[in-house]
Design a protein around this motif. Sequence first.
Motif, mmCIF file in Angstrom:
data_model
loop_
_atom_site.group_PDB
_atom_site.id
_atom_site.type_symbol
_atom_site.label_atom_id
_atom_site.label_comp_id
_atom_site.label_asym_id
_atom_site.label_seq_id
_atom_site.Cartn_x
_atom_site.Cartn_y
_atom_site.Cartn_z
ATOM 1 N N TYR A 64 0.852 -1.186 0.000
ATOM 2 C CA TYR A 64 0.000 0.000 0.000
ATOM 3 C C TYR A 64 0.891 1.240 0.000
ATOM 4 C CZ TYR A 64 -4.083 -2.618 1.947
ATOM 5 O OH TYR A 64 -5.129 -3.469 2.186
ATOM 6 N N ARG A 99 -1.813 -0.736 -4.130
ATOM 7 C CA ARG A 99 -3.003 0.107 -4.038
ATOM 8 C C ARG A 99 -2.615 1.419 -3.357
ATOM 9 N NH1 ARG A 99 -7.417 -2.412 -0.373
ATOM 10 N NH2 ARG A 99 -7.138 -4.051 -1.952
ATOM 11 N N TYR A 101 -4.073 4.748 -1.345
ATOM 12 C CA TYR A 101 -5.230 5.038 -0.502
ATOM 13 C C TYR A 101 -5.214 6.478 -0.014
ATOM 14 C CZ TYR A 101 -2.083 4.566 3.546
ATOM 15 O OH TYR A 101 -1.066 4.736 4.455
ATOM 16 N N TYR A 104 -6.932 4.988 5.439
ATOM 17 C CA TYR A 104 -6.630 3.643 5.923
ATOM 18 C C TYR A 104 -6.822 3.661 7.440
ATOM 19 C CZ TYR A 104 -4.039 -0.831 6.182
ATOM 20 O OH TYR A 104 -3.669 -2.139 6.368
ATOM 21 N N GLY A 171 -8.155 1.165 -5.581
ATOM 22 C CA GLY A 171 -7.913 1.940 -4.376
ATOM 23 C C GLY A 171 -8.540 3.325 -4.415
ATOM 24 N N TRP A 176 -9.486 1.761 3.522
ATOM 25 C CA TRP A 176 -8.435 0.908 2.930
ATOM 26 C C TRP A 176 -8.375 0.997 1.405
ATOM 27 C CZ3 TRP A 176 -12.088 -1.603 6.242
ATOM 28 C CH2 TRP A 176 -11.659 -1.799 7.546
ATOM 29 N N GLY A 177 -9.068 1.962 0.810
ATOM 30 C CA GLY A 177 -9.148 2.008 -0.644
ATOM 31 C C GLY A 177 -9.974 0.882 -1.219
ATOM 32 N N GLU A 178 -10.936 0.369 -0.412
ATOM 33 C CA GLU A 178 -11.741 -0.784 -0.835
ATOM 34 C C GLU A 178 -13.125 -0.398 -1.350
ATOM 35 O OE1 GLU A 178 -11.977 -4.128 1.747
ATOM 36 O OE2 GLU A 178 -9.829 -4.224 2.097
#
Length: 449
Positions: A64, A99, A101, A104, A171, A176-178
């Motif tokens: 990340y 990814r 972000y 996070y 991301g 979490w960039g999810e």
Amino acid sequence: MRRSLRGVVALLTALTLTAGTPAVANPAWTSLSYASALADNPLKGFLPFAGDHQTFPHSMEWFYLPLSDVMTGPRKFDWTAFETQLGAIAGRGHQGVFRFYLDYPGRPSGIPRYLLDQGLRTRPYTDFGNDGVSVAPDYNDPRLVAALENFITALGRRYDGDPRIGFITLGLIGFWGEWHTWPHDGTTEPENWMPSDDILARILHRYENAFAKTRLLARYPSAQNKNLDIGYHDDSFAFETLPPTSWHFVQRLIDEGVTDKWRRQPIGGELRPEIQSCLWDQPVTCTQYEDYTASVAQTHASWLINHAAFTGTGFTGDKYQRAVAGAKSLGYELTVTEAKLGRDRVSVRIANRGAAPFYYDWPAELAAVGHSGRVVRRWPTRWTVAGIQPGEEPTQLSSRINTRGLRPGRYDIVMRLPNPMPGGVPLRFANTGTDTTSGWLTLGSLKNR
């Protein structure tokens, strides 16, 4: 993907088969023996978080990065931190999956400083043990939207097709960039912290336009991405994967009508952290889990983060072997079923015994190996194994070679798919004649006279 089966140069000399009989215009096909491919074949298998890990076979590493590490202004970027990470991974012979972000939980904010200085609205929260360390940005702020679009364009312009990169997960959006802000998504609270659908569509299209070569993966199948050249990653693999629960990954694939998208776009993800170790016990000791084999079969996943296999002393004994088998079951397994070496042509038939195709257009090369064991001549081809589907009839490839200038004698004819990243692991075919270090597969022998 661009595919071509044409050969590249003409064969100008006569060849003789291994048995010493004269070469003929229509020689017979010769079967090659299958052998299980290695668990560290490129662009598939289990991944650790980036680092020098020796306890489990792998070809990729995960990391990340906060966007603030590289974006210093609306159109200003310092790629040093990213290059450092990517370079270290490549130095170990691996390709990176990553990814970026903004938010996070539990880590300092990844929002670029200049946006905070401009007064970008943020929301503190204590979910997921965050306790106010990170903050959620206002994803609908036009300044942030413009920043994300500029970043994606710059990332693609600089890194699309970079052989050090295996895959990119999108991301940037959500925890979490999810691409979710649950429970702040309008389901349990009135305010929805997610961007509007229009903004999500803009970000998705910007990614698709920025990357023509490097493969992209989104967290969730959606109406906005179902028709785009973007795959998916399931970050709760074998935990919230199988149907019929509505939020499980495969059910989302079903609901969006993209259960066959894996044939064109990759599927990756992460074994749910709670089960990364216990899933390989016999019997399984996890308190909650789903069947791993069924999860692979229904998702056709190519790679999964499974850091537990790489921590400490890793797995041992039968548990290690079960995990290796689990890693090998992911993605492609390409085997040359037959080869034909004729007067003016080399042909092969390649089958895929894996769960998914190989997604990159790596060109194959042929070579002649002399009695000393050295490669004495190489022939590039336009062969590609990209898109060969599992469970289908073998794909036939054929190419001419030029042996002019080779001394008379017997030569082994070999083929391989070299990794375009210098020092990268070559694709090893699932055949007994494959050299596990170089990737060369012996197809047969010919005599030049």
